[in-house]
Design a protein around this motif. Structure first.
Motif, mmCIF file in Angstrom:
data_model
loop_
_atom_site.group_PDB
_atom_site.id
_atom_site.type_symbol
_atom_site.label_atom_id
_atom_site.label_comp_id
_atom_site.label_asym_id
_atom_site.label_seq_id
_atom_site.Cartn_x
_atom_site.Cartn_y
_atom_site.Cartn_z
ATOM 1 N N GLN A 1 0.820 -1.247 0.268
ATOM 2 C CA GLN A 1 -0.252 0.033 -0.070
ATOM 3 C C GLN A 1 0.878 1.229 0.032
ATOM 4 O OE1 GLN A 1 -3.024 -0.129 -0.294
ATOM 5 N NE2 GLN A 1 -3.391 1.852 -0.192
ATOM 6 N N ALA A 2 1.966 1.068 0.679
ATOM 7 C CA ALA A 2 2.883 2.414 0.661
ATOM 8 C C ALA A 2 3.623 2.592 -0.534
ATOM 9 C CB ALA A 2 4.116 2.185 1.931
ATOM 10 N N ASP A 3 3.864 1.527 -1.351
ATOM 11 C CA ASP A 3 4.465 1.706 -2.518
ATOM 12 C C ASP A 3 3.473 2.247 -3.766
ATOM 13 O OD1 ASP A 3 6.996 1.106 -2.004
ATOM 14 O OD2 ASP A 3 6.864 -0.832 -2.388
ATOM 15 N N LEU A 4 2.228 1.848 -3.453
ATOM 16 C CA LEU A 4 1.323 2.399 -4.263
ATOM 17 C C LEU A 4 0.871 3.773 -3.974
ATOM 18 C CD1 LEU A 4 -0.891 1.730 -6.262
ATOM 19 C CD2 LEU A 4 -2.767 1.197 -4.438
ATOM 20 N N GLN A 5 0.747 4.220 -2.884
ATOM 21 C CA GLN A 5 0.647 5.637 -2.616
ATOM 22 C C GLN A 5 2.036 6.476 -3.170
ATOM 23 O OE1 GLN A 5 0.092 5.860 1.702
ATOM 24 N NE2 GLN A 5 -2.000 4.977 1.438
ATOM 25 N N ALA A 6 2.934 6.050 -3.171
ATOM 26 C CA ALA A 6 4.363 6.751 -3.424
ATOM 27 C C ALA A 6 4.270 6.749 -4.721
ATOM 28 C CB ALA A 6 5.421 5.800 -2.895
ATOM 29 N N LEU A 7 3.828 5.664 -5.917
ATOM 30 C CA LEU A 7 3.745 5.656 -6.991
ATOM 31 C C LEU A 7 2.668 6.742 -7.602
ATOM 32 C CD1 LEU A 7 4.475 4.509 -9.951
ATOM 33 C CD2 LEU A 7 2.876 2.633 -9.540
ATOM 34 N N THR A 8 1.592 6.773 -6.870
ATOM 35 C CA THR A 8 0.614 7.702 -7.588
ATOM 36 C C THR A 8 1.186 9.069 -7.311
ATOM 37 O OG1 THR A 8 -1.180 5.745 -6.436
ATOM 38 C CG2 THR A 8 -1.863 8.190 -6.905
ATOM 39 N N ARG A 9 1.688 9.447 -5.990
ATOM 40 C CA ARG A 9 2.398 10.694 -5.727
ATOM 41 C C ARG A 9 3.214 11.147 -6.947
ATOM 42 N NH1 ARG A 9 3.170 11.875 0.151
ATOM 43 N NH2 ARG A 9 0.815 12.036 -0.250
ATOM 44 N N VAL A 10 4.105 10.200 -7.226
ATOM 45 C CA VAL A 10 5.209 10.591 -8.272
ATOM 46 C C VAL A 10 4.626 11.140 -9.694
ATOM 47 C CG1 VAL A 10 7.183 9.745 -6.960
ATOM 48 C CG2 VAL A 10 6.096 8.246 -8.656
ATOM 49 N N TRP A 11 3.456 9.907 -9.820
ATOM 50 C CA TRP A 11 2.742 10.047 -11.220
ATOM 51 C C TRP A 11 2.235 11.569 -11.272
ATOM 52 C CZ3 TRP A 11 -2.698 9.362 -11.418
ATOM 53 C CH2 TRP A 11 -3.226 9.414 -12.864
ATOM 54 N N VAL A 12 1.424 11.828 -10.062
ATOM 55 C CA VAL A 12 0.507 13.073 -10.200
ATOM 56 C C VAL A 12 1.519 14.135 -10.232
ATOM 57 C CG1 VAL A 12 -0.868 14.627 -8.668
ATOM 58 C CG2 VAL A 12 -1.418 12.046 -8.717
ATOM 59 N N ASN A 13 2.605 14.157 -9.481
ATOM 60 C CA ASN A 13 3.296 15.228 -9.576
ATOM 61 C C ASN A 13 4.000 15.387 -10.915
ATOM 62 O OD1 ASN A 13 3.207 15.824 -6.847
ATOM 63 N ND2 ASN A 13 4.790 14.973 -6.100
ATOM 64 N N GLU A 14 4.766 14.489 -11.518
ATOM 65 C CA GLU A 14 5.331 14.452 -12.938
ATOM 66 C C GLU A 14 4.167 14.823 -13.791
ATOM 67 O OE1 GLU A 14 8.510 14.487 -14.602
ATOM 68 O OE2 GLU A 14 8.712 12.895 -13.039
ATOM 69 N N ARG A 15 2.921 14.516 -13.785
ATOM 70 C CA ARG A 15 2.064 15.239 -14.829
ATOM 71 C C ARG A 15 1.708 16.409 -14.453
ATOM 72 N NH1 ARG A 15 -1.102 11.627 -17.843
ATOM 73 N NH2 ARG A 15 -3.007 13.003 -17.566
ATOM 74 N N GLY A 16 1.663 16.842 -13.166
ATOM 75 C CA GLY A 16 1.524 18.174 -13.148
ATOM 76 C C GLY A 16 2.482 19.431 -12.870
ATOM 77 N N SER A 17 3.808 18.728 -13.361
ATOM 78 C CA SER A 17 4.949 19.724 -13.439
ATOM 79 C C SER A 17 5.243 19.975 -14.666
ATOM 80 C CB SER A 17 5.949 19.237 -12.662
ATOM 81 O OG SER A 17 6.488 18.179 -13.214
ATOM 82 N N PHE A 18 5.843 21.378 -15.075
ATOM 83 C CA PHE A 18 6.401 21.483 -16.443
ATOM 84 C C PHE A 18 7.687 21.106 -16.750
ATOM 85 C CE2 PHE A 18 3.017 24.460 -15.655
ATOM 86 C CZ PHE A 18 2.378 24.457 -16.826
ATOM 87 N N ASP A 19 8.569 20.636 -15.440
ATOM 88 C CA ASP A 19 9.773 20.357 -15.418
ATOM 89 C C ASP A 19 9.821 18.865 -15.168
ATOM 90 O OD1 ASP A 19 12.617 20.580 -15.757
ATOM 91 O OD2 ASP A 19 12.866 21.886 -14.168
ATOM 92 N N LEU A 20 11.078 18.351 -15.582
ATOM 93 C CA LEU A 20 11.071 16.733 -15.298
ATOM 94 C C LEU A 20 11.612 16.768 -13.965
ATOM 95 C CD1 LEU A 20 11.426 14.022 -16.692
ATOM 96 C CD2 LEU A 20 13.744 14.194 -16.834
ATOM 97 N N LEU A 21 10.919 15.772 -12.956
ATOM 98 C CA LEU A 21 11.229 15.836 -11.629
ATOM 99 C C LEU A 21 12.291 14.759 -11.458
ATOM 100 C CD1 LEU A 21 7.834 16.160 -10.074
ATOM 101 C CD2 LEU A 21 9.438 17.817 -10.521
ATOM 102 N N GLN A 22 12.717 14.381 -10.172
ATOM 103 C CA GLN A 22 13.921 13.602 -10.099
ATOM 104 C C GLN A 22 13.379 12.245 -10.078
ATOM 105 O OE1 GLN A 22 17.328 14.077 -8.856
ATOM 106 N NE2 GLN A 22 17.248 11.677 -9.394
ATOM 107 N N TRP A 23 14.048 11.253 -10.788
ATOM 108 C CA TRP A 23 13.844 9.926 -10.617
ATOM 109 C C TRP A 23 13.877 9.425 -9.239
ATOM 110 C CZ3 TRP A 23 11.865 6.375 -14.211
ATOM 111 C CH2 TRP A 23 12.000 5.139 -13.808
ATOM 112 N N PRO A 24 12.598 8.539 -9.157
ATOM 113 C CA PRO A 24 12.816 8.017 -7.633
ATOM 114 C C PRO A 24 14.165 7.335 -7.250
ATOM 115 C CG PRO A 24 10.586 7.700 -8.559
ATOM 116 C CD PRO A 24 11.617 8.121 -9.654
ATOM 117 N N GLN A 25 14.671 7.697 -6.128
ATOM 118 C CA GLN A 25 16.070 6.931 -5.688
ATOM 119 C C GLN A 25 16.123 6.065 -4.507
ATOM 120 O OE1 GLN A 25 19.005 8.514 -7.078
ATOM 121 N NE2 GLN A 25 17.568 9.201 -8.561
#
Length: 208
Positions: A1-25
């Motif tokens: 469940q934690a990984d699903l929430q993290a994946l959803t968050r990075v997906w939403v952030n990536e789609r909402g930003s004009f710039d390329l965000l950091q690849w999850p480390q």
């Protein structure tokens, strides 16, 4: 469940930003792909069972797998679209390259090579050699285009700020004057991406 929430968050952030965000480390993508492969193997093992209870569980697992696959595919396609649009920009400095995964760096490098070779064969070869570069900065004009960091985005506070109450201090640059605002958990603000980028990357805010 934690990984699903993290994946959803990075997906939403990536789609909402004009710039390329950091690849999850934190190995998130490796864990996600491993989980998807594991569930696909489980589906294949359960497919031959004709038990109605098993079939119902199979439908639930398949639905969940498709949800994970959709998030992962959409996230990667969003990043590829940004890399395709601003390839030279993200290859121009080590700091910007650091936002990409190793596979994305290889993809961007090969993409730029193919594009440059195509331009050379089409029209650049007829130009003088000093004018054949796609990253020329002569005359104070930079040919390397990048995302507009002054574009407006919406962001929500996550309650992970510096204060005891988790509020985040956002400094926004306005046309007439600059302002500061404290954003609590759940509050949504609109500001320039350049003013919110640090908070989003630090996990203090998320794009909406």
């Amino acid at each position: 469940q934690a990984d699903l929430q993290a994946l959803t968050r990075v997906w939403v952030n990536e789609r909402g930003s004009f710039d390329l965000l950091q690849w999850p480390q934190d190995g998130l993508m490796d864990r996600v792909t491993s989980l998807i492969k594991l569930q696909i193997s489980k589906v294949e093992d359960m497919t031959g069972d004709m038990n109605p209870k098993t079939n119902f569980g199979l439908i639930i697992i398949q639905t969940e797998v498709e949800r994970w696959k959709f998030l992962l595919r959409s996230y990667l396609r969003c990043r590829i679209a940004k890399i395709d649009k601003y390839t030279l920009h993200y290859l121009s400095t080590p700091a910007l390259q650091g936002r990409l995964s190793e596979i994305e760096v290889a993809y961007a490098t090969r993409h730029q090579q193919l594009l440059h070779n195509h331009y050379l064969g089409s029209f650049l070869s007829s130009f003088p050699p000093p004018l054949q570069n796609l990253n020329d900065t002569a005359g104070g004009l930079n040919m390397i285009g990048g995302p507009d960091e002054d574009s407006a985005v919406f962001a929500r506070g996550l309650g992970k700020g510096l204060g005891d109450d988790g509020r985040v201090l956002v400094r926004g640059r306005g046309r007439d004057q600059d302002e500061e605002a404290e954003v609590s958990r759940g509050e949504i603000v609109v500001a320039r991406w350049a003013d919110l980028q640090e908070h989003v990357e630090n996990g203090e805010m998320e794009l909406v």
